[in-house]
Motif scaffolding. Structure first.
Motif, short mmCIF file in Angstrom:
data_model
loop_
_atom_site.label_atom_id
_atom_site.label_comp_id
_atom_site.label_asym_id
_atom_site.label_seq_id
_atom_site.Cartn_x
_atom_site.Cartn_y
_atom_site.Cartn_z
N ALA A 160 0.84 -1.21 0.00
CA ALA A 160 0.00 0.00 0.00
C ALA A 160 0.88 1.26 0.00
N GLU A 161 1.98 1.22 0.77
CA GLU A 161 2.91 2.36 0.75
C GLU A 161 3.46 2.57 -0.67
N ARG A 162 3.77 1.48 -1.34
CA ARG A 162 4.32 1.58 -2.69
C ARG A 162 3.29 2.16 -3.66
N THR A 163 2.06 1.71 -3.54
CA THR A 163 0.98 2.25 -4.39
C THR A 163 0.81 3.74 -4.16
N MET A 164 0.73 4.14 -2.88
CA MET A 164 0.46 5.54 -2.58
C MET A 164 1.61 6.44 -3.05
N ALA A 165 2.85 5.97 -2.89
CA ALA A 165 4.00 6.78 -3.33
C ALA A 165 3.89 7.06 -4.82
N ARG A 166 3.50 6.05 -5.59
CA ARG A 166 3.42 6.20 -7.03
C ARG A 166 2.20 7.05 -7.44
N VAL A 167 1.06 6.72 -6.87
CA VAL A 167 -0.18 7.38 -7.27
C VAL A 167 -0.15 8.87 -6.94
N LEU A 168 0.39 9.22 -5.78
CA LEU A 168 0.39 10.63 -5.40
C LEU A 168 1.30 11.46 -6.29
#
Ligand code: FAD
Length: 503
Positions: A489-497
């Motif tokens: 989830a941290e990896r997804t959020m870093a990319r998406v933001l």
């Protein structure tokens, strides 16, 4: 009524939802978090937020008239379960054909009820399960970030060797050692400093008072104390509790429209609400998220969802079992509820198993070693929408559970042989049932990363729609899953933001 709108909505407040909410809030994006369970911050008549495992009341389980604990019996007697009145309690057992799934309900999701074991999988196995994810980045950045935020800590080995509270673990370690098997310490999010104060009598007892599956009143760093507290601290995140999202669709302008039922503590729907948002993050867990998306695809509210939505579900190979030790191999009357050790035979290519040495705190000597085995069961099942009933069903079969049992049995037959011991036959309800093969603590998959979503959890077929929870994991991760769910989830959020929210 006009729909309430927010730039971002997060559904569910478990690991995936909590990470999304914090990172959105920090990015200055106003975010609404919708959770079907209650907020667990108010003491009941006994002065405690959560009820005990030995005398469970309405707070224990999600709308039940009787508790459904994983260990149904002792000496085949139905001593464990108790009648309760229906209430939005903290632990749910969701029944499908041939498999039931334990999940947490409330602000914090599974973190409120789980054993806190915070395990990072072998990098080689992570790569096997997630071939398209950069493992160096995961192990260099996102796993450490997740562990730090979750408050992962380890037991002091010297205290472990000396305290009565972990005699049960040392006895199981000895039995494994006699079979030539390796054991390994496992980190946890329970504060071991607090636990030692409990043992010393300078702090109220929680892990040392049998508390775990119905919540811990002390010591546990659950998500409401970590990620979610930080999310609220940004000032951009609002939480609505006792609101269950029922359906998701898309408006003409590309925004998402959600329908949610607000319930009261009797379970009655007191209001049906409409929400709209630009960015929608699904963190309802493997069951919650997958059910929402399967229903959306098959009822036509989000018709462009990929056929892979609903597929790739597994139990993480979970099988629970007990062994009977010899009378001289005592486990002690005192058992801490937080597991700190596992039997690690994952490198055995013939039969990979990681078995958590689990507690069975009954307050008296029972000579039982209990285990939750995580096996490398390759079986997967799919969720399907049943238009006649409107229900989402899971196609898991008893034969698929039998695969986990065979693998667990192979390992524990070795341990029994080396120690001249036997299995316990009295723990799982029916006569001569040795392996609990009909429930899992680790539901994984349903919206698998790279299949139902792109490699970052963006749902295929739609823009600004994301999955951040355990449904991304393809059915098995070889260890207890929440650190992996958090790190992904941290990896997804870093990319998406960075990529998706630029003006
Ligand atoms: P969850 O934590 O399940 O969160 C989902 C949240 O979304 C829930 O709060 C749910 O109420 C809410 N929700 C779902 N659908 C909707 C909807 N439609 N509308 C609104 N809200 C919704 N893992 C470990 O790593 N270590 C352990 O020691 C461990 N022990 C466990 C012990 C038990 C008894 C159990 C049950 C689980 C254990 N687990 C453990 C598993 C771990 O808790 C889960 O893997 C983890 O919680 C999954 O995280 P998630 O973000 O996918 O979803």
């Amino acid at each position: 009524d006009a729909a309430e709108s927010a730039p971002a909505i997060v559904v569910g407040s478990g690991y995936g939802g909590a990470v999304a909410a914090l990172r959105l809030g920090q990015a200055g994006i106003r975010t609404l978090l919708l959770e079907m369970g209650r907020l667990w911050n108010t003491a009941g008549p006994d002065g405690k937020v959560f009820c005990s495992t030995t005398a469970p009341d309405q707070r224990s389980m999600w709308f039940r008239t009787r508790t459904e604990a994983p260990l149904a019996s002792f000496l085949w007697l139905d001593l464990v379960n108790k009648d309760i009145s229906p209430y939005p309690g903290v632990l749910d057992r969701v029944h499908y054909d041939n498999m039931s799934v334990y999940v947490g309900r409330g602000v914090g999701g599974g973190s409120l009820v789980n054993g806190g074991m915070a395990v990072t999988p072998l990098k080689s196995y992570f790569t096997e399960q997630f071939p398209t994810v950069d493992a160096d980045e995961m192990y260099g950045t996102y796993y450490p970030r997740a562990r730090a935020m979750l408050g992962v800590n380890t037991i002091d080995p010297a205290w472990f060797e000396s305290t009565d509270w972990y005699r049960f673990t040392r006895t199981s370690r000895k039995a494994a050692g006699n079979a030539g098997l390796k054991t390994t310490f496992v980190p946890n999010v329970y504060d071991f400093g607090h636990m030692r104060q409990e043992a010393a009598g300078t702090a109220p007892k929680s892990a040392l008072a049998g508390e775990v599956i119905y919540g811990n009143n002390q010591g546990k760093r659950s998500l409401d104390k970590t990620y979610l507290a930080a999310a609220l601290g940004t000032g951009n995140v609002t939480v609505h509790t006792l609101e269950k999202v029922r359906s998701v669709s898309r408006a003409g302008d590309g925004s998402y429209v959600l329908t949610a039922d607000r319930i009261d503590t009797t379970g009655a729907v007191v209001e049906t609400k409409e929400y709209s948002c630009t960015y929608l993050f699904l963190g309802g867990g493997s069951l919650g998220t997958t059910e929402l998306l399967v229903r959306a695809r098959d009822t036509g509210t989000l018709p462009d969802l990929d056929p892979a939505v609903g597929a790739g579900w597994g139990t993480n190979g979970n099988t629970m079992l007990g062994r009977a030790n010899h009378v001289w191999d005592t486990v002690g009357a005192d058992e801490a509820t937080m597991p700190v050790m596992g039997i690690d035979d994952w490198a055995n290519a013939d039969n990979p198993v990681f078995a958590e040495i689990a507690p069975l705190p009954m307050g008296f000597e029972h000579w039982i070693s209990l285990y939750l085995a995580i096996t490398k069961n390759p079986e997967r099942a799919s969720f399907t929408y049943d238009s006649a009933s409107g229900a989402v069903k899971l196609g898991w079969t008893a034969a698929q559970s039998a695969v986990s049992v065979r693998m667990a049995k192979k390992l524990f037959d070795r341990i029994n042989l080396a120690n001249a011991t036997i299995y316990r036959y009295d723990l799982f309800g029916s006569r001569s049932k040795v392996f609990a093969d009909d429930f899992t603590y680790h539901p994984l998959g349903g919206c698998v990363l790279g299949k139902a979503t792109d490699d970052y959890g963006r749902v295929k077929g739609y823009r600004r729609l994301y999955v951040t929870d355990g449904s991304l994991v393809p059915g098995n991760i070889g260890v207890n899953p929440f650190v992996t769910i958090t790190a992904l989830a941290e990896r997804t959020m870093a990319r998406v933001l960075v990529e998706d929210t630029a003006p």
